[in-house]
Scaffold this motif. Structure first.
Motif, PDB file in Angstrom:
ATOM      1  N   ARG A  36       0.819  -1.217   0.000  1.00 24.36           N
ATOM      2  CA  ARG A  36       0.000   0.000   0.000  1.00 24.36           C
ATOM      3  C   ARG A  36       0.850   1.262   0.000  1.00 24.36           C
ATOM      4  N   GLY A  68       1.470  -2.581   4.171  1.00 25.20           N
ATOM      5  CA  GLY A  68       0.758  -3.417   3.219  1.00 25.20           C
ATOM      6  C   GLY A  68      -0.463  -4.064   3.820  1.00 25.20           C
ATOM      7  N   GLU A  69      -1.095  -4.868   3.007  1.00 23.56           N
ATOM      8  CA  GLU A  69      -2.297  -5.607   3.399  1.00 23.56           C
ATOM      9  C   GLU A  69      -2.025  -7.091   3.187  1.00 23.56           C
ATOM     10  N   ARG A  85      -4.182  -4.654   7.814  1.00 19.01           N
ATOM     11  CA  ARG A  85      -3.195  -3.641   7.442  1.00 19.01           C
ATOM     12  C   ARG A  85      -1.999  -3.764   8.380  1.00 19.01           C
ATOM     13  N   ASP A 117      -1.375   5.220   5.367  1.00 17.82           N
ATOM     14  CA  ASP A 117      -0.456   4.215   4.836  1.00 17.82           C
ATOM     15  C   ASP A 117       0.961   4.756   4.663  1.00 17.82           C
ATOM     16  N   THR A 326       3.482   5.406  -3.395  1.00 18.37           N
ATOM     17  CA  THR A 326       2.097   4.972  -3.206  1.00 18.37           C
ATOM     18  C   THR A 326       1.548   4.474  -4.531  1.00 18.37           C
TER      19      THR A 326
END
Length: 327
Positions: A36, A68-69, A85, A117, A326
């Protein structure tokens, strides 16, 4: 997936190439993260040049940390759920400047809820380094004076905020008026533009001749050498890096006659040898972020397509705070 890769060593803008490669799959004990945000660090430039202490095989993807996810988990991973997350160090040669990254699940931490993020991606290695450097290595105490070199840079800006949160008087050294203003906004009590004045007499005057109790030095070279001229009795110099390009040769006789300590700090060793302490530091950093005591200075959110230029600007010392990639 798309990933920036280095096929030969050189300047970032010349050797970073955007490639299409297969999306990796997590193995046992690993997690696949959808990136992310990825923070740009000076080591990314050193990796491109082949000058970092770690030299991954070519081709490799730079990027040493990310927010990140969780997209998928390998066998044996517990405590993580898809969609969560998180923040994490990257695992070279598959770094963070990609759409997906596989990382060891043991190093994955929950993303700070108080930060977006880009900010979360920057509240990791630099702030962990600052936390361990100031608290565990130097034992910074309230009321002491902290001298921070490159105070408007990614690592230095974290030390300024953490020093103020610890109750220290912070003197920041920067290069140029824009960086001086940034250091003031970060909370530095006194800011020295090294292009205009010598920080040594400033430190001595501010401390009534006693000198700085702690020096936080990610620059090396002349910054380190001059710091020994204004270090206090039983002061501590924390050696964090050599962004100035010169590794100093300390005069140990000088350390002896002035009773100061020279402390090395490589945060990655804590992640390996004392992960419990890393988790504790993360909890403290999240608490400080929630209270508003620290917040990464993200000066620019760079589109993924601009990664090579962003790494080059950090390499050339032209950035203030953090540049974050991003999607």
């Amino acid at each position: 997936m798309k990933a920036w890769r280095v096929h030969e060593n050189g300047e970032p803008r010349e050797v970073m190439r955007l490639d299409d490669i297969p999306t990796p799959e997590p193995g046992p004990g690993e997690a696949l993260l959808r990136v992310r945000a990825a923070n740009v660090n000076f080591p990314d430039a050193m990796l491109c040049r082949g000058e970092y202490q770690v030299r991954p095989p070519l081709p490799f993807t730079p990027g040493v940390e990310l927010c990140g996810e969780v997209a998928a988990l390998g066998d044996g991973v517990t405590g993580l759920e898809a969609g969560t997350r998180v923040i994490s160090p990257a695992a070279l040669p598959g770094g963070a400047f990609a759409e997906y990254a596989v990382v060891p699940a043991a190093g994955v931490l929950p993303a700070p809820e108080a930060l977006d993020d880009a900010e979360a991606a920057a509240l990791h290695i630099g702030y962990q380094t600052g936390w361990f450097g100031l608290h565990r290595r130097a034992g910074l105490r309230p009321g002491e004076t902290l001298l921070v070199h490159a105070a408007a840079g990614g690592v230095g800006s974290a030390a300024v905020q953490l020093g103020k949160a610890a109750g220290a008087t912070v003197i920041g050294v920067v290069g140029g008026p824009e960086k001086a203003e940034a250091a003031r906004e970060l909370g530095a009590d006194i800011v020295v533009d090294r292009h205009r004045e010598d920080f040594v007499p400033v430190v001595k005057e501010a401390t009534s001749g006693r000198g700085a109790n702690v020096v936080y030095d990610p620059v090396g070279g002349e910054a380190y050498t001059r710091s020994t001229k204004c270090i206090a009795f039983e002061g501590r110099i924390v050696v964090v890096g050599f962004a100035g390009g010169t590794i100093p040769a300390p005069g140990l006789n000088h350390a002896l006659v002035k009773n100061y300590s020279i402390l090395g700090l490589h945060w990655g060793l804590y992640a390996r040898h004392d992960p419990v302490a890393v988790g504790h530091a993360h909890e403290e950093l999240c608490r400080l972020a929630a209270e508003g005591a620290v917040r990464p200075l993200v000066s620019e959110r760079v589109p993924f397509s601009g990664a090579a230029g962003a790494v080059q600007r950090v390499a050339d010392g032209l950035s203030i705070g953090r540049l974050v990639l991003t999607p």
